[in-house]
Write a protein that holds these residues in place. Structure first.
Motif, PDB file in Angstrom:
ATOM      1  N   GLU A 101     120.889  31.336  65.570  1.00  0.00           N
ATOM      2  CA  GLU A 101     119.844  30.832  66.465  1.00  0.00           C
ATOM      3  C   GLU A 101     119.344  31.933  67.400  1.00  0.00           C
ATOM      4  O   GLU A 101     118.142  32.046  67.640  1.00  0.00           O
ATOM      5  CB  GLU A 101     120.372  29.641  67.280  1.00  0.00           C
ATOM      6  CG  GLU A 101     120.556  28.384  66.457  1.00  0.00           C
ATOM      7  CD  GLU A 101     121.230  27.278  67.240  1.00  0.00           C
ATOM      8  OE1 GLU A 101     120.805  26.117  67.088  1.00  0.00           O
ATOM      9  OE2 GLU A 101     122.182  27.568  68.011  1.00  0.00           O
ATOM     10  N   LEU A 102     120.252  32.757  67.917  1.00  0.00           N
ATOM     11  CA  LEU A 102     119.855  33.869  68.781  1.00  0.00           C
ATOM     12  C   LEU A 102     118.950  34.850  68.029  1.00  0.00           C
ATOM     13  O   LEU A 102     117.985  35.365  68.585  1.00  0.00           O
ATOM     14  CB  LEU A 102     121.081  34.606  69.317  1.00  0.00           C
ATOM     15  CG  LEU A 102     121.849  33.891  70.416  1.00  0.00           C
ATOM     16  CD1 LEU A 102     123.184  34.572  70.674  1.00  0.00           C
ATOM     17  CD2 LEU A 102     121.019  33.830  71.684  1.00  0.00           C
ATOM     18  N   GLU A 103     119.263  35.073  66.767  1.00  0.00           N
ATOM     19  CA  GLU A 103     118.425  35.965  65.958  1.00  0.00           C
ATOM     20  C   GLU A 103     117.027  35.375  65.773  1.00  0.00           C
ATOM     21  O   GLU A 103     116.029  36.084  65.812  1.00  0.00           O
ATOM     22  CB  GLU A 103     119.090  36.210  64.604  1.00  0.00           C
ATOM     23  CG  GLU A 103     118.451  37.336  63.840  1.00  0.00           C
ATOM     24  CD  GLU A 103     119.241  37.706  62.605  1.00  0.00           C
ATOM     25  OE1 GLU A 103     118.609  37.853  61.548  1.00  0.00           O
ATOM     26  OE2 GLU A 103     120.474  37.843  62.691  1.00  0.00           O
ATOM     27  N   GLN A 104     116.954  34.060  65.591  1.00  0.00           N
ATOM     28  CA  GLN A 104     115.653  33.393  65.441  1.00  0.00           C
ATOM     29  C   GLN A 104     114.826  33.483  66.725  1.00  0.00           C
ATOM     30  O   GLN A 104     113.617  33.644  66.666  1.00  0.00           O
ATOM     31  CB  GLN A 104     115.844  31.920  65.068  1.00  0.00           C
ATOM     32  CG  GLN A 104     116.111  31.698  63.597  1.00  0.00           C
ATOM     33  CD  GLN A 104     116.199  30.210  63.318  1.00  0.00           C
ATOM     34  OE1 GLN A 104     117.220  29.588  63.585  1.00  0.00           O
ATOM     35  NE2 GLN A 104     115.114  29.647  62.816  1.00  0.00           N
ATOM     36  N   ILE A 105     115.466  33.367  67.860  1.00  0.00           N
ATOM     37  CA  ILE A 105     114.761  33.448  69.141  1.00  0.00           C
ATOM     38  C   ILE A 105     114.178  34.837  69.327  1.00  0.00           C
ATOM     39  O   ILE A 105     113.094  35.003  69.881  1.00  0.00           O
ATOM     40  CB  ILE A 105     115.704  33.093  70.316  1.00  0.00           C
ATOM     41  CG1 ILE A 105     116.079  31.614  70.249  1.00  0.00           C
ATOM     42  CG2 ILE A 105     115.064  33.423  71.655  1.00  0.00           C
ATOM     43  CD1 ILE A 105     117.176  31.218  71.220  1.00  0.00           C
ATOM     44  N   GLY A 106     114.897  35.836  68.864  1.00  0.00           N
ATOM     45  CA  GLY A 106     114.413  37.212  68.999  1.00  0.00           C
ATOM     46  C   GLY A 106     114.498  37.686  70.434  1.00  0.00           C
ATOM     47  O   GLY A 106     115.429  37.360  71.167  1.00  0.00           O
ATOM     48  N   ARG A 107     113.475  38.386  70.875  1.00  0.00           N
ATOM     49  CA  ARG A 107     113.499  38.993  72.209  1.00  0.00           C
ATOM     50  C   ARG A 107     112.621  38.250  73.212  1.00  0.00           C
ATOM     51  O   ARG A 107     112.339  38.772  74.290  1.00  0.00           O
ATOM     52  CB  ARG A 107     113.110  40.455  72.088  1.00  0.00           C
ATOM     53  CG  ARG A 107     114.143  41.185  71.222  1.00  0.00           C
ATOM     54  CD  ARG A 107     113.857  42.608  70.994  1.00  0.00           C
ATOM     55  NE  ARG A 107     114.881  43.174  70.127  1.00  0.00           N
ATOM     56  CZ  ARG A 107     114.643  44.048  69.186  1.00  0.00           C
ATOM     57  NH1 ARG A 107     113.416  44.475  68.969  1.00  0.00           N
ATOM     58  NH2 ARG A 107     115.620  44.530  68.465  1.00  0.00           N
ATOM     59  N   ASP A 108     112.224  37.043  72.860  1.00  0.00           N
ATOM     60  CA  ASP A 108     111.397  36.241  73.766  1.00  0.00           C
ATOM     61  C   ASP A 108     112.040  36.040  75.137  1.00  0.00           C
ATOM     62  O   ASP A 108     111.353  36.131  76.154  1.00  0.00           O
ATOM     63  CB  ASP A 108     111.056  34.884  73.148  1.00  0.00           C
ATOM     64  CG  ASP A 108     110.170  35.000  71.919  1.00  0.00           C
ATOM     65  OD1 ASP A 108     109.669  36.114  71.639  1.00  0.00           O
ATOM     66  OD2 ASP A 108     109.973  33.975  71.236  1.00  0.00           O
ATOM     67  N   PRO A 109     113.359  35.757  75.216  1.00  0.00           N
ATOM     68  CA  PRO A 109     113.961  35.577  76.541  1.00  0.00           C
ATOM     69  C   PRO A 109     113.836  36.811  77.440  1.00  0.00           C
ATOM     70  O   PRO A 109     113.742  36.687  78.659  1.00  0.00           O
ATOM     71  CB  PRO A 109     115.432  35.272  76.231  1.00  0.00           C
ATOM     72  CG  PRO A 109     115.404  34.710  74.854  1.00  0.00           C
ATOM     73  CD  PRO A 109     114.315  35.451  74.145  1.00  0.00           C
ATOM     74  N   PHE A 110     113.809  38.000  76.849  1.00  0.00           N
ATOM     75  CA  PHE A 110     113.637  39.222  77.631  1.00  0.00           C
ATOM     76  C   PHE A 110     112.250  39.240  78.271  1.00  0.00           C
ATOM     77  O   PHE A 110     112.103  39.549  79.447  1.00  0.00           O
ATOM     78  CB  PHE A 110     113.825  40.463  76.752  1.00  0.00           C
ATOM     79  CG  PHE A 110     115.246  40.682  76.322  1.00  0.00           C
ATOM     80  CD1 PHE A 110     116.089  41.507  77.061  1.00  0.00           C
ATOM     81  CD2 PHE A 110     115.748  40.078  75.184  1.00  0.00           C
ATOM     82  CE1 PHE A 110     117.400  41.719  76.681  1.00  0.00           C
ATOM     83  CE2 PHE A 110     117.063  40.276  74.788  1.00  0.00           C
ATOM     84  CZ  PHE A 110     117.897  41.097  75.539  1.00  0.00           C
ATOM     85  N   LEU A 111     111.245  38.916  77.479  1.00  0.00           N
ATOM     86  CA  LEU A 111     109.869  38.876  77.978  1.00  0.00           C
ATOM     87  C   LEU A 111     109.759  37.935  79.172  1.00  0.00           C
ATOM     88  O   LEU A 111     109.219  38.287  80.214  1.00  0.00           O
ATOM     89  CB  LEU A 111     108.930  38.432  76.852  1.00  0.00           C
ATOM     90  CG  LEU A 111     107.475  38.196  77.204  1.00  0.00           C
ATOM     91  CD1 LEU A 111     106.814  39.491  77.644  1.00  0.00           C
ATOM     92  CD2 LEU A 111     106.743  37.602  76.011  1.00  0.00           C
ATOM     93  N   ILE A 112     110.304  36.750  79.017  1.00  0.00           N
ATOM     94  CA  ILE A 112     110.243  35.744  80.082  1.00  0.00           C
ATOM     95  C   ILE A 112     111.058  36.199  81.303  1.00  0.00           C
ATOM     96  O   ILE A 112     110.633  36.011  82.448  1.00  0.00           O
ATOM     97  CB  ILE A 112     110.713  34.377  79.550  1.00  0.00           C
ATOM     98  CG1 ILE A 112     109.762  33.904  78.437  1.00  0.00           C
ATOM     99  CG2 ILE A 112     110.800  33.343  80.672  1.00  0.00           C
ATOM    100  CD1 ILE A 112     110.283  32.753  77.595  1.00  0.00           C
TER     101      ILE A 112
END
Length: 172
Positions: A101-112
């Protein structure tokens, strides 16, 4: 097609259209670099790496080459706060995400998280569209941003806000 008192052949029309598109893209790219140099458009390093990890061929993927050659102007010069990334992941995606699931999310949480670090001065720009019923790793950036009180817009809203135009000229 009619053009100021004359007739354009299909080939001539395609040539003019292609020429306009190239000039428009060059103008837009110049504006992005200008805004990058002035700090009004920045890309987190994690997002840059995500783009970089995609295509490696400038000829097949012109945006890759352009981003590579303008990295200094576009990449945000700061490090992400790991606590903010964790806050985004745990509080807005799920507390028990699997590695897949973390791989699917990618780096979006970093952007936010970068926007969370200075929410009055920053906005997430995304092409994703809200889909509030999605859960866990399938949540969309606009929905995660909204639940955190982070401003989010699409590319067209950003272009409008920054007054992008085809007649733009850099300030000297």
């Amino acid at each position: 097609r009619l053009f100021r008192g004359g007739y354009l052949t299909e080939a001539k029309w395609r040539h003019l259209t292609a020429q306009f598109q190239v000039e428009w893209l060059k103008t837009r790219e110049a504006q992005r670099v200008h805004h990058g140099n002035h700090g009004t458009i920045k890309m987190p390093l994690e997002t840059f790496e995500e783009v970089k990890d995609g295509s490696k061929d400038d000829a097949q993927d012109p945006p890759f080459g352009w981003i590579q050659s303008n990295k200094g102007a576009l990449v945000l010069d700061e490090e992400v706060d790991p606590d903010l990334v964790q806050q985004v992941l745990v509080n807005r995606y799920a507390m028990d995400l699997t590695d897949e699931e973390l791989e699917q999310i990618g780096r979006d949480p970093f952007l936010i998280a970068y926007v969370l670090a200075s929410p009055a001065d920053r906005c997430v720009v995304t092409t994703e569209v809200s889909s509030p019923k999605k859960q866990r790793q399938n949540r969309r950036i606009p929905d995660v941003s909204a639940t955190l009180g982070v401003t989010c817009c699409n590319t067209f809203e950003m272009l409008s806000e920054l007054n992008f135009s085809t007649s733009w000229k850099a300030e000297k």
